[in-house]
Design a protein around this motif. Structure first.
Motif, PDB file in Angstrom:
ATOM      1  N   GLU A 204       0.831  -1.198   0.000  1.00  0.00           N
ATOM      2  CA  GLU A 204       0.000   0.000   0.000  1.00  0.00           C
ATOM      3  C   GLU A 204       0.874   1.259   0.000  1.00  0.00           C
ATOM      4  OE1 GLU A 204      -3.999  -1.576   2.321  1.00  0.00           O
ATOM      5  OE2 GLU A 204      -2.492  -0.434   3.447  1.00  0.00           O
ATOM      6  N   GLY A 205       0.322   2.351  -0.523  1.00  0.00           N
ATOM      7  CA  GLY A 205       1.040   3.616  -0.549  1.00  0.00           C
ATOM      8  C   GLY A 205       0.109   4.769  -0.250  1.00  0.00           C
ATOM      9  N   VAL A 206       0.663   5.916   0.116  1.00  0.00           N
ATOM     10  CA  VAL A 206      -0.116   7.100   0.479  1.00  0.00           C
ATOM     11  C   VAL A 206      -0.086   8.105  -0.662  1.00  0.00           C
ATOM     12  CG1 VAL A 206      -0.330   9.020   2.082  1.00  0.00           C
ATOM     13  CG2 VAL A 206       0.324   6.763   2.939  1.00  0.00           C
ATOM     14  N   TRP A 233      -5.580  12.487   8.549  1.00  0.00           N
ATOM     15  CA  TRP A 233      -6.205  11.805   7.413  1.00  0.00           C
ATOM     16  C   TRP A 233      -5.145  11.410   6.388  1.00  0.00           C
ATOM     17  CZ3 TRP A 233      -5.548  13.801   2.538  1.00  0.00           C
ATOM     18  CH2 TRP A 233      -5.177  15.142   2.452  1.00  0.00           C
ATOM     19  N   ARG A 234      -5.501  10.408   5.592  1.00  0.00           N
ATOM     20  CA  ARG A 234      -4.632  10.015   4.480  1.00  0.00           C
ATOM     21  C   ARG A 234      -5.462   9.274   3.439  1.00  0.00           C
ATOM     22  NH1 ARG A 234      -1.150   5.314   7.636  1.00  0.00           N
ATOM     23  NH2 ARG A 234      -2.775   3.717   7.636  1.00  0.00           N
ATOM     24  N   ILE A 235      -5.012   9.364   2.206  1.00  0.00           N
ATOM     25  CA  ILE A 235      -5.620   8.618   1.108  1.00  0.00           C
ATOM     26  C   ILE A 235      -4.633   7.520   0.723  1.00  0.00           C
ATOM     27  CG2 ILE A 235      -6.420   8.719  -1.269  1.00  0.00           C
ATOM     28  CD1 ILE A 235      -7.297  11.600  -0.721  1.00  0.00           C
ATOM     29  N   VAL A 236      -5.083   6.287   0.880  1.00  0.00           N
ATOM     30  CA  VAL A 236      -4.213   5.117   0.702  1.00  0.00           C
ATOM     31  C   VAL A 236      -4.595   4.396  -0.588  1.00  0.00           C
ATOM     32  CG1 VAL A 236      -3.479   2.910   1.681  1.00  0.00           C
ATOM     33  CG2 VAL A 236      -3.933   4.873   3.184  1.00  0.00           C
ATOM     34  N   VAL A 237      -3.600   4.096  -1.415  1.00  0.00           N
ATOM     35  CA  VAL A 237      -3.832   3.343  -2.639  1.00  0.00           C
ATOM     36  C   VAL A 237      -3.348   1.904  -2.418  1.00  0.00           C
ATOM     37  CG1 VAL A 237      -1.620   4.077  -3.632  1.00  0.00           C
ATOM     38  CG2 VAL A 237      -3.445   3.243  -5.125  1.00  0.00           C
ATOM     39  N   ALA A 238      -4.195   0.963  -2.765  1.00  0.00           N
ATOM     40  CA  ALA A 238      -3.865  -0.459  -2.662  1.00  0.00           C
ATOM     41  C   ALA A 238      -4.150  -1.108  -4.009  1.00  0.00           C
ATOM     42  CB  ALA A 238      -4.685  -1.117  -1.546  1.00  0.00           C
ATOM     43  N   ALA A 239      -3.880  -2.396  -4.099  1.00  0.00           N
ATOM     44  CA  ALA A 239      -4.046  -3.103  -5.374  1.00  0.00           C
ATOM     45  C   ALA A 239      -5.501  -3.139  -5.812  1.00  0.00           C
ATOM     46  CB  ALA A 239      -3.491  -4.519  -5.244  1.00  0.00           C
ATOM     47  N   THR A 240      -6.417  -3.230  -4.849  1.00  0.00           N
ATOM     48  CA  THR A 240      -7.828  -3.417  -5.195  1.00  0.00           C
ATOM     49  C   THR A 240      -8.666  -2.150  -5.115  1.00  0.00           C
ATOM     50  OG1 THR A 240      -8.271  -4.063  -2.906  1.00  0.00           O
ATOM     51  CG2 THR A 240      -7.781  -5.822  -4.473  1.00  0.00           C
ATOM     52  N   LEU A 293      -8.338  12.510  -8.664  1.00  0.00           N
ATOM     53  CA  LEU A 293      -8.138  13.813  -8.036  1.00  0.00           C
ATOM     54  C   LEU A 293      -7.023  13.742  -6.994  1.00  0.00           C
ATOM     55  CD1 LEU A 293      -9.055  16.746  -7.308  1.00  0.00           C
ATOM     56  CD2 LEU A 293     -10.637  15.692  -5.685  1.00  0.00           C
ATOM     57  N   ALA A 294      -7.082  12.724  -6.120  1.00  0.00           N
ATOM     58  CA  ALA A 294      -6.076  12.580  -5.065  1.00  0.00           C
ATOM     59  C   ALA A 294      -4.684  12.386  -5.640  1.00  0.00           C
ATOM     60  CB  ALA A 294      -6.441  11.412  -4.152  1.00  0.00           C
ATOM     61  N   ALA A 295      -4.612  11.760  -6.798  1.00  0.00           N
ATOM     62  CA  ALA A 295      -3.311  11.478  -7.392  1.00  0.00           C
ATOM     63  C   ALA A 295      -2.671  12.710  -8.023  1.00  0.00           C
ATOM     64  CB  ALA A 295      -3.458  10.380  -8.444  1.00  0.00           C
ATOM     65  N   GLN A 301      -4.168  20.986  -0.826  1.00  0.00           N
ATOM     66  CA  GLN A 301      -5.350  21.446  -1.549  1.00  0.00           C
ATOM     67  C   GLN A 301      -6.604  20.647  -1.195  1.00  0.00           C
ATOM     68  OE1 GLN A 301      -3.520  20.933  -5.480  1.00  0.00           O
ATOM     69  NE2 GLN A 301      -3.616  23.149  -5.762  1.00  0.00           N
ATOM     70  N   ILE A 302      -6.442  19.681  -0.327  1.00  0.00           N
ATOM     71  CA  ILE A 302      -7.574  18.871   0.114  1.00  0.00           C
ATOM     72  C   ILE A 302      -7.974  19.313   1.515  1.00  0.00           C
ATOM     73  CG2 ILE A 302      -8.310  16.541   0.764  1.00  0.00           C
ATOM     74  CD1 ILE A 302      -6.470  15.469  -1.422  1.00  0.00           C
ATOM     75  N   ALA A 303      -9.253  19.603   1.697  1.00  0.00           N
ATOM     76  CA  ALA A 303      -9.772  20.037   2.998  1.00  0.00           C
ATOM     77  C   ALA A 303     -10.607  18.928   3.605  1.00  0.00           C
ATOM     78  CB  ALA A 303     -10.609  21.296   2.836  1.00  0.00           C
ATOM     79  N   VAL A 304     -10.441  18.702   4.891  1.00  0.00           N
ATOM     80  CA  VAL A 304     -11.231  17.712   5.613  1.00  0.00           C
ATOM     81  C   VAL A 304     -11.988  18.424   6.728  1.00  0.00           C
ATOM     82  CG1 VAL A 304     -11.149  15.694   7.115  1.00  0.00           C
ATOM     83  CG2 VAL A 304      -9.723  15.780   5.073  1.00  0.00           C
ATOM     84  N   VAL A 305     -13.301  18.267   6.723  1.00  0.00           N
ATOM     85  CA  VAL A 305     -14.172  18.876   7.731  1.00  0.00           C
ATOM     86  C   VAL A 305     -14.856  17.769   8.506  1.00  0.00           C
ATOM     87  CG1 VAL A 305     -16.260  20.248   8.102  1.00  0.00           C
ATOM     88  CG2 VAL A 305     -14.560  20.996   6.423  1.00  0.00           C
ATOM     89  N   VAL A 306     -14.795  17.840   9.831  1.00  0.00           N
ATOM     90  CA  VAL A 306     -15.467  16.878  10.696  1.00  0.00           C
ATOM     91  C   VAL A 306     -16.753  17.506  11.206  1.00  0.00           C
ATOM     92  CG1 VAL A 306     -15.332  15.589  12.855  1.00  0.00           C
ATOM     93  CG2 VAL A 306     -13.324  15.758  11.368  1.00  0.00           C
TER      94      VAL A 306
END
Length: 351
Positions: A204-206, A233-240, A293-295, A301-306
């Protein structure tokens, strides 16, 4: 317009009574600003409160500045504490127990009703409703031992008030609380900051990652640590699949909370969060558009609101929150409410 986090307000029948937060927290409120929203509804209680001459001025102008009434200021402060108190271990500010706040607010509401009859017609909660909330599930018995004598005194005052209102059952219940407090076991709301995101699995990668702060206006009160940068937060890329992972450190109680990720004001992911050990966390798979988009965009440039993400919410800024925290930290011990004294006694330290 001043954000509500800076302006304790009492919603009266036909008017809003505002105080300066710094003055209330310092225990020195000298004036209060009354803004009329319905002159006919406000006139009776305003006349009782301020006299006929001042009321005529207020009716003509639609507003008036008056010397602060301690009873009104206390109720406004308690309502503010229930919504905006910035608890958190990262700030060194303990949580205030809801049951003690409910009990204090019940007494303060009764005091205001005695000060100016009709002022609180249609108010958000009556002394009876607040007292019922305070004693539900024996919450007051668990919270009361550190300040038992003061709790007994407030219960005695409420018992007399309920008796005058011919509320015999509540009068008896309030009177019984003193004896029960003597055998109650102290309870303390624990809170801790939890660890961040879990390690990645092999392969996996971020794609993107970052931190964010919780906007107090977008979440229920008393749920999360009020400190800054508690969201990871993080966006994780995996094989699937590609997924967005979010952790919010410092949870005090459960609630229905969702996090939203956006780019340039456009949301691209929604993550329901679940309560864990000292934190809320959640994961959501991203569709192909969000993954592209994440890539291609920078993490900043990505905002996270809880919490609530709608445009209609008047959000707090980091500067808003820092100002409130500074005022709370500077609060003199003599001005503290019962809930604050109980929190300090439970922690066995000044804050």
């Amino acid at each position: 317009m001043t954000h509500p986090v800076h302006a304790p307000v009492l919603a009266a029948d036909g008017g809003l009574i505002r105080f300066a937060l710094a003055d209330l927290l310092a225990g020195r409120a000298a004036t209060m600003h009354i803004e009329l929203t319905d002159a006919a509804a406000a006139e009776p209680w305003l006349t009782r409160l301020a006299g006929a001459e001042a009321t005529l001025v207020a009716l003509g102008q639609g507003h008036i500045e008056l010397p602060a009434q301690p009873e009104l200021g206390r109720l406004a402060l308690l309502l503010w504490l229930r919504r905006w108190w910035p608890a958190g271990p990262s700030l060194g500010i303990p949580s205030l127990d809801p049951a003690l706040l409910d009990l204090e607010t019940a007494v303060a509401t009764a005091d205001v009703e005695g000060l100016a009859e009709g002022l609180l017609d249609g108010f958000e909660a009556s002394p009876a409703e607040l007292f019922d909330a305070a004693i539900a599930d024996d919450a007051l018995l668990a919270a009361g031992p550190p300040v038992a004598e003061e709790v007994r005194g407030l219960c005695t005052r409420l018992a007399a008030w309920f008796d005058d209102e011919d509320d015999v059952v509540r009068a008896e219940t309030a009177a019984e609380m003193s004896a029960r407090l003597g055998t109650a076991t102290p309870g303390q709301r624990a809170y801790t900051l939890a660890a961040g995101l879990a390690p990645l699995a092999p392969g996996e990668g971020v794609l993107a990652s970052g931190r964010a702060s919780v906007d107090w206006a977008r979440v229920p009160p008393g749920i999360l640590d009020a400190g800054e940068d508690t969201v990871t937060w993080r966006i994780v890329v995996a094989a699937t699949a590609t997924r967005l992972e979010i952790v919010v450190a410092g949870a005090f109680a459960d609630a229905a909370i969702t996090a939203f990720a956006s780019h340039a004001g456009e949301p691209f992911a929604e993550v329901p969060l679940e309560l864990g050990a000292g934190r809320f966390s959640g994961t959501a798979e991203l569709n192909e558009t969000a993954t592209r988009l994440a890539a291609r965009v920078h993490s900043g440039q990505i905002a996270v609101v809880v919490g609530v993400a709608g445009e209609g919410v008047a959000g707090t800024t980091a500067e808003d929150r820092a100002e409130v925290v500074a005022l709370v930290r500077a609060r003199p011990p003599a001005a503290r409410t019962l809930a604050e004294r109980a929190a300090a006694a439970s922690a066995d330290e000044e804050f």
